[in-house]
Design an enzyme around this catalytic site. Structure first.
Site: not given
Length: 250
Positions: A8, A35, A37, A50, A112
């Site tokens: 993450h 992962e 963003d 993020h 994301e």
């Protein structure tokens, strides 16, 4: 079946999240995916961060959408975490992809698109175009809390792997999953590990919980087993997976 482990924002417990040192730290462990963003700058560049603002993770202030790439690169994205990382810059998505190619990355990239609070017109097209430059080198999964973004991605390419991020289960998400418009429902771990949901929805194979850090929940996810987990505890997660499921071989 081995449960995939997604780091993450990289290994954010040992280096500033969503930065190159964080991604390098995560790849020292037998993870399956990174992962990240994505937001978009005022001059249309995709950057890895993020929050909608730079306030928490840099020495600056303001919204990413209101700043150019040059303005963002002038900020320090490392000192907030530790003086050891002083001067770390924000990563442009294109530079990140080129770095993955340089290191011959073979894992999964879980992207994301952060459109749930700020509207970034065209971000879906830009992210897809950039990711296709290295098509086939690694696997790509797109995820978002914004159903409009997911719909746009599906319209652009019906063969994309698309996951729905959600805090709570939603019947519309189950229908979309059944129709193969999305492949997984990435739920808050309190729901993704709910015994009733796991029992009635394909034993949880359509669920990916986030963010799973507690040892008890990690053990439950690996024993279920779920198809994947998103975690900050990279070392703990990979160690527990090997202990419960056997040594992982990619």
């Amino acid at each position: 079946m081995n449960t995939l482990v997604f780091a993450h924002r990289g290994y954010k417990l040992v280096a500033p999240e969503n930065t190159l040192p964080s991604f390098k730290a995560a790849l020292k462990y037998p993870i399956d995916g990174l992962e990240i963003d994505l937001h978009m700058t005022a001059d249309g560049e995709l950057v890895i961060i993020h929050d909608e603002t730079v306030d928490r993770t840099s020495d600056g202030q303001g919204y990413v959408k209101d700043m150019t790439l040059a303005q963002l690169r002038a900020l320090d994205f490392g000192s907030w975490f530790s003086e050891h990382f002083k001067g770390i810059q924000i990563m442009r998505f294109q530079d990140f992809l080129d770095w993955l190619a340089d290191i011959n990355y073979k894992g999964v990239l879980l992207i994301e698109l952060k459109t749930d609070h700020v509207d970034y017109p065209g971000i879906e097209e830009r992210a897809l175009e950039a990711s296709r430059q290295h098509q086939g080198a690694w696997s790509v999964i797109f995820q978002s809390f914004n159903p409009k973004t997911l719909q746009r991605l599906y319209q652009l390419d019906t063969h994309l792997h698309i996951d729905r991020l959600s805090f709570v289960p939603n019947p519309k998400d189950f229908l979309a999953c059944h129709a193969d418009r999305i492949q997984h429902i990435n739920l808050d771990l309190r729901f993704a590990l709910n015994r009733l949901l796991l029992k009635y929805f394909n034993k949880g194979q359509k669920f990916v919980p986030w963010v799973v850090d507690d040892q008890r929940y990690l053990e439950r996810a690996f024993r279920q087993p779920l198809s994947a987990v998103i975690t900050n505890q990279v070392a703990r997660a990979t160690l527990l997976r090997d202990k419960i499921q056997g040594i992982y071989e990619s």
